[in-house]
Design an enzyme around this catalytic site. Sequence first.
Site, PDB file in Angstrom:
ATOM      1  N   ASP A 442       0.836  -1.204   0.000  1.00  0.00           N
ATOM      2  CA  ASP A 442       0.000   0.000   0.000  1.00  0.00           C
ATOM      3  C   ASP A 442       0.868   1.249   0.000  1.00  0.00           C
ATOM      4  O   ASP A 442       2.089   1.198   0.264  1.00  0.00           O
ATOM      5  CB  ASP A 442      -0.891  -0.035   1.252  1.00  0.00           C
ATOM      6  CG  ASP A 442      -2.239   0.625   1.044  1.00  0.00           C
ATOM      7  OD1 ASP A 442      -2.357   1.449   0.123  1.00  0.00           O
ATOM      8  OD2 ASP A 442      -3.166   0.336   1.828  1.00  0.00           O
ATOM      9  N   ASP A 506     -10.543   1.993  -3.792  1.00  0.00           N
ATOM     10  CA  ASP A 506     -11.118   1.717  -2.478  1.00  0.00           C
ATOM     11  C   ASP A 506     -12.640   1.755  -2.552  1.00  0.00           C
ATOM     12  O   ASP A 506     -13.316   1.475  -1.570  1.00  0.00           O
ATOM     13  CB  ASP A 506     -10.635   2.753  -1.453  1.00  0.00           C
ATOM     14  CG  ASP A 506      -9.314   2.335  -0.821  1.00  0.00           C
ATOM     15  OD1 ASP A 506      -8.893   1.183  -1.042  1.00  0.00           O
ATOM     16  OD2 ASP A 506      -8.718   3.152  -0.105  1.00  0.00           O
TER      17      ASP A 506
END
Length: 705
Positions: A442, A506
């Site tokens: 990430d 997301d």
Amino acid sequence: MKESVVHLQGNTSDLIIQTQPVVEILYWGDKISGVEAAAIQAVKRAVPNGRLDVDTPVTISPEHGRGVFSSPGMEGNRQGLDWSPVFEFKTIQQDGNHLLITTEDQIAGLKLVCELKLDSQTDVLQVRNTLTNLKTATYQVDRLAVTLPLPERADELMAFHGRWVREFQPHRLKVKHGGYQQENRRGRTSHEYFPGFMQGTTSFSEQQGEVWGFHLAWSGNHRLRSDVKTDGRRFVQAEATYFSGEITLTEGESISTPWVYAAYSAQGLNGMSHAFHQFVRKQIIQFPDHKVRPVHLNTWEGIYFDHDPEYIMQMASRAAELGVERFIIDDGWFKGRNNDLAALGDWYLDTNKYPNGLEPVVNHVRGLGMEFGIWFEPEMINPDSDLFRAHPDWLLALDGYQQPTGRYQYVLDLQKPEVFDYLLERLDTTLSRYDIAYVKWDMNREVVQPGHDGYAALDGQTKALYDLFDELRQRHPKVEFESCASGGGRIDYEILKRTHRFWTSDNNDALERQQIQRGMSYFFPPEVMGSHIGGRHCHCTRRTHSIGFRGLTALFGHMGVELDPVKESAEEQAGFTHYITLHKQLRPLLHSGKVVRIDHHDPALQINGVIAQDQSSAVFLFSQLAMPTYTLSGNARLAGLDPTKHYRLSVLDQPASMRTGGVMKKLPLWLDEEMTLSGAWLAKAGIALPVLDPESALLIKLDAV
Ligand code: DGJ
């Protein structure tokens, strides 16, 4: 002066480049024959009145010194001198469709090498330029770009804008005068501007028109521009951007642009995507052992930071029952990470949460026959972390300034050997100790004032990140990596050379995902596009969608589930099993076939499909995004199958609501009766569509008989 012309031949496209008197691309488009001396003479430009007395070529690196008043191909200086180079041809090396063209300006003391490759199988053109300083005094490079000319008829442009949870939104414009420019200074590929766009003939569409597509493969800052000169000529420029003073070359030192990948299609955007997808499959991605893309369960939206190994094992057991093949524990497993305020950098297991170590969870997951994956965010550090307390000087920052945090975190300076070594050691040790098949990597903030020893260092940071990946992959060649940056913030071909999947967004809302995934599909094949079934009630938009719409939307990527399966109802779980099973059945086709997006008159309906490379079968998804514009949805013309073959049509999945009245009295016959139709009929006349409820979808399959 001697002229020299090189003709690179692809499968469906050709490129003709002249090296003398100047290095200039003369033609890039559909395959062409009759490339003769007279033909080259026939395209020699006229010289208009009221301007310079000579022709002003847009060379592979346009030069102001040749009278080109547009954006030059490079800019720089040597303490104010050598600022306007003119590059003369020196040598050309050719190996099939691979060219290395060396040019030089002896006065300015600069060498510019242009490397061009036209992949004869996929027709993807690869270009990069390398600048070398030939003098003893240092040369400062302000800009270095790849420039590709386009014909005047390419007067429309389609690019992408976006933001967190809304990536890959297309916008279109006419490029008649001036041009278009997009710039990203966020320090990662960015959600805002994907470094790629397409330009084409008027009204080019998914299936129609000539299209030239471009992608700058770079995970840092970039600039893309499309220029229309006042004489009507057009060109595209793509470059990594540098902060002031960031790139200085000592004698003999070089800097290269990132690779630019480009493709010409005479068959609209679909032809371009096909070229890019096949190229990515052949030359960019390397899946260990060529194994199928395993279905994921990622814990993030299910439990967030709340890690309890006993419960996680329950989740894993349930996941295995659903057909999940890879189980990933997301953020929250390491020391002190109970929320997003602290602990980034402290990559040691949280023994309060995992008193018996990680082994019981890993062994449980492995025992269930699934692969185990784990989340990291290596480039980051929270001020509230042991790492920061020990090394406050490890930041990528400028001394004396207080830079803003992003998600309460700072960026580590990967060019400091001690930082690089620390991260390498932490990742390497974790990957060596546990049976980990997958790392979700990430990167959750934008980069402000990227300073290294006082100097601007974003270029170096990006390259150091690549080095870290390269070193890790060498040590752990079987481990797969996902490029995630708050979802789709780092999606490009250069990171894809080192990773195996993207977390697309997301945003797991199926309606939003339809658009985001379509946007991503122009450059990326389905197997690298992480697409998960989220909860019924989307965490991000608060919309609610049926399992049917969520399942079918997630089906066309690298599928996964993003929720807590233990807490889901029996009905939802049956849905997960159904769509996972369906995905596994279709996976060989979805992850190798030709992606097609179908032109349809009603934008409320989106049609996409995947056709087997040998045209033996296909799947098509009809997604009703909004209320249909008309009382009928017309015919879907499903082009791309073999016109001489017949195909049996079967309905694989349909919205339950379709049969409960609503806006339809009678369904098209093929929904209930077996039909066999020719590829020619499907392409030209098509099949009549039912009217679907908004936010529902229908899946069909066609199999050659
Ligand atoms: C952002 C990612 O996109 C999410 O999937 C999740 O991994 C969180 N970060 C964790 O902090």
